[in-house]
Design an enzyme around this catalytic site. Structure first.
Site, mmCIF file in Angstrom:
data_model
loop_
_atom_site.group_PDB
_atom_site.id
_atom_site.type_symbol
_atom_site.label_atom_id
_atom_site.label_comp_id
_atom_site.label_asym_id
_atom_site.label_seq_id
_atom_site.Cartn_x
_atom_site.Cartn_y
_atom_site.Cartn_z
ATOM 1 C CG HIS A 466 -1.784 1.198 1.368
ATOM 2 N ND1 HIS A 466 -3.119 1.186 1.060
ATOM 3 C CD2 HIS A 466 -1.513 2.462 1.792
ATOM 4 C CE1 HIS A 466 -3.639 2.382 1.264
ATOM 5 N NE2 HIS A 466 -2.678 3.183 1.716
ATOM 6 C CD GLU A 467 1.581 3.718 3.636
ATOM 7 O OE1 GLU A 467 1.850 4.770 3.015
ATOM 8 O OE2 GLU A 467 0.514 3.575 4.261
ATOM 9 C CG HIS A 470 0.405 6.330 -0.779
ATOM 10 N ND1 HIS A 470 -0.630 6.990 -1.398
ATOM 11 C CD2 HIS A 470 -0.122 5.777 0.350
ATOM 12 C CE1 HIS A 470 -1.741 6.844 -0.684
ATOM 13 N NE2 HIS A 470 -1.467 6.110 0.375
ATOM 14 C CG HIS A 473 0.532 8.939 -7.092
ATOM 15 N ND1 HIS A 473 -0.662 9.191 -6.462
ATOM 16 C CD2 HIS A 473 0.438 9.552 -8.297
ATOM 17 C CE1 HIS A 473 -1.442 9.911 -7.254
ATOM 18 N NE2 HIS A 473 -0.794 10.155 -8.378
#
Length: 678
Positions: A466-467, A470, A473
């Protein structure tokens, strides 16, 4: 010869090892002075306002100040101490004052408005149009048109909020650090795995104590709640965890909860908005509080029947297994884990040997390489803020430098709980050069012990992915302007890349890249992969209800006038009423430790986790249709979403990637909350 302050000279990679606490304040004061001069130069420019001499000039104003701020506040989150916390209380009001000085500067606003009013005559590309609109709205939404008296009050509110939010977070961290469950009777450890016991013993030794120590840090707290047979000890630990900031002492956050929510409401009304949520959501995909509430209500309608069935199943199981007639919150993780093991013959202890931290990290790198052609090179010549941080330089398939990546994975006393991605330097283009970003992932995973490596639970595996979503991104950003780069997007869109990447954790093709037994090297058996997939929707109704409860609590604090609230606990209980399954307890309170909304940036935005699940379920369905490593689909994701940041409206970017708007049915199907269509 006096020592040179490393923050007062230009730098690319952060000079962490040379930075001392005493360097920060003079660096901030100097950078603030420079930034004020830059603003004065824009205002005093005798030339007519243009996009370049006004909008772009503001965008690139105070870059050195921004770099210092990012270093300081990231350190205050990941490696803080009392000195840094004290400095934060001094520096935050200065930064707030500077921000207000810009926004409330009439002459500067007139220049921005002049450019905005003549935008139709300019040949601007979509990114330039977005920046212009964003700058103009920033002024109009934050007080540029207020009277002088109201501007004065706005400054007072913003300064107060800056310090109150810091105090809230400091109290939560202090509460987490001060509590320990110290056990000396081996019989109290029944049910806990050898690895968990060893970690607790090692922690006790580090604190010069006999026996075992458990804390409120997730890697210590969660295994105890899942596996410890002693119900009274589970209760004791749970009540400590669920009452942070709610003890009526100097660390109590109830007053701050009411003060922060009231100040936000007053600020919104001062600016002409009905509530803080109305103000925030004007720049979100959801648009209005009503749309958020409609979304939460629709999800609640879909999830509640499933959640109630799952809860009854759990109650029956606890009663039949151990005669528990009054299932409580401190029983939830324990009996859920036992029930999952019974239904799927699967638990975290079976999976952990296949999820050595280093292997999982290598796995997310390999998944990323197969999707986007990225290569991660571990380096030891990058300065770090703590010895546990590991660093990588990231390159594309052609060997071109893409980003610098910092990874910080384990809990410590100076680090707040949870997991997050952050940036030490944004991506942007200036002077013909594409400045590449410096990105960091910060987590709190189980440490290695003397006899075994750090082995992750499956939840920790998905957290890492999940992290890292990010982080991608941020790394793959390719925009002109820093304020539109990477994760600088609407907050109900920012969770799409992170939640999307979690999906690869459930796929055979991905798991076989990194899920190797830490002792034998055996790849994870297909039998376990099938069990992981089969259990993916286990208690999904209850999990959805839990997420919705947080979103509803957030909207209760920020979607209406909170000035009449006298009792934080009672107000919270009313907000939770529609989602409550377990009995409530008067000595616990969620709001007083809800850092996402009272310290972080998720006020009026916690719904976005569920909102983004709709996007990520629909996006991954696309990958499933084409192949989870399909290059064309991956490149569409990179080209239309990951590289674009906030340069265009999120839905336009999503439609460009997917070919249509997202469908709620994809999430409902994945979560098992509706039957799949034939």
């Amino acid at each position: 010869m006096s020592e040179v302050n490393p923050l007062l000279v230009a730098f690319d990679e952060a000079p962490f090892s040379r930075i001392k606490n005493e360097h920060f304040k003079p660096a901030f004061l100097s950078a603030l002075e420079d930034a004020r001069k830059e603003i004065d130069d824009i205002v005093k420019n005798n030339e007519a306002p243009t996009y370049a001499n006004t909008i772009e000039a503001i965008e690139f104003c105070g870059q050195h100040l921004d770099r210092i701020s990012s270093l300081f506040f990231n350190l205050n989150a990941a490696n803080t101490n009392e000195t840094l916390q004290g400095l934060a209380q001094e520096i935050s009001p200065l930064l707030t004052e500077f921000s207000n000085d810009i926004t409330l500067n009439d002459d500067l606003y007139k220049r921005v408005k002049a450019v905005y009013d003549s935008r139709q005559t300019m040949d601007l590309n979509p990114e330039q149009i977005t920046l212009l609109e964003k700058k103009f709205r920033h002024f109009t939404r934050n007080g540029a048109n207020l009277s002088e008296e109201d501007k004065k009050r706005l400054r007072e509110i913003d300064t107060a909020l800056a310090t109150r939010k810091l105090s809230f977070g400091e109290n939560v961290l202090a509460e987490t650090n001060k509590y320990e469950l110290h056990l000396q009777d081996p019989g109290q450890l029944e049910g806990l795995s050898e690895g968990v016991v060893e970690a607790a013993r090692q922690l006790a030794e580090s604190r010069k104590k006999e026996g075992w120590v458990f804390t409120l840090d997730y890697p210590s707290y969660l295994p105890f709640m899942k596996y410890a047979k002693n119900r009274e000890l589970r209760k004791k630990l749970y009540l400590a965890f669920a009452s942070k900031g709610f003890h009526g002492d100097k660390l109590d956050n109830t007053g701050l909860v009411m003060e922060i929510s009231r100040l936000r409401f007053e600020r919104a009304r001062l600016l002409g908005y009905e509530s803080h949520a109305h103000f925030v959501l004007e720049e979100r995909m959801a648009d209005t509080p009503q749309k958020v509430m409609d979304f939460l209500d629709e999800m609640l309608e879909k999830a509640k029947p499933a959640a109630e069935r799952e809860f009854q199943q759990l109650k029956d199981f606890a009663r039949d297994t151990d005669g528990i007639a009054d299932l409580q919150k401190w029983d939830a993780a324990y009996y859920s884990e036992k029930l999952k093991k019974k239904l799927f013959e699967l638990d975290d202890e079976q999976l952990k040997p296949y999820f050595k931290l280093e292997n999982v990290l290598d796995g997310v790198f390999r998944v990323t390489e197969k999707l986007f052609g990225l290569r991660f090179e571990a380096v030891d010549d990058v300065d770090k803020y703590h010895e546990e941080v590991i660093t990588y330089r990231v390159f594309d398939e052609e060997g071109k430098f893409i980003a610098l990546f910092y990874a910080d994975f384990h809990p410590r006393s100076g680090k707040r709980g949870g997991a997050w991605m952050t940036s030490f330097k944004p991506q942007y283009r200036k002077g013909g050069k594409n400045q590449r970003p410096h990105i960091s992932n910060v987590c709190n995973f189980t440490r290695s012990t003397k006899t075994r490596p750090s082995l992750l639970t499956f939840t920790e595996v998905t957290t890492l992915f999940h992290e890292f979503g990010h982080a991608l991104h941020g790394m793959l950003a390719d925009t002109e302007y820093p304020s539109l780069s990477g994760t600088s997007v609407y907050w109900d869109f920012v969770e799409l890349p992170s939640q999307l990447l979690e999906n690869w954790c459930y796929e055979k093709e991905a798991l076989e890249l990194f899920a190797f037994h830490h002792k034998t090297g055996e790849v994870i058996p297909m039998e376990l992969i099938n069990k992981i997939k089969a259990s993916a929707t286990f208690q999904e109704g209850m999990a959805t209800l839990r997420q919705l409860s947080f979103g509803l609590l957030d909207m209760a604090w920020h979607g209406k006038d909170p000035s009449g609230v006298k009792d934080v606990k009672a107000y919270e209980a009313a907000a939770f009423e529609a989602t409550r399954l377990f009995p409530d307890h008067q000595d616990t309170c969620m709001s007083t430790a809800f850092s996402h909304i009272f310290q972080g940036g998720y006020s009026s935005g916690y719904y976005s986790y569920k909102w983004a699940e709709v996007l990520d379920a629909d996006a991954f369905a696309y990958f499933k249709e084409e192949g989870i490593f399909d290059q064309e689909t991956a490149q569409k994701l990179r080209r239309h979403i990951l590289s674009k940041g906030g340069t265009e409206k999120p839905m336009e970017l999503y439609v460009r990637f997917r070919g249509r708007e997202p469908r709620l049915e994809a999430l409902l199907e994945r979560a098992g909350l509706m039957k799949k269509t034939a």
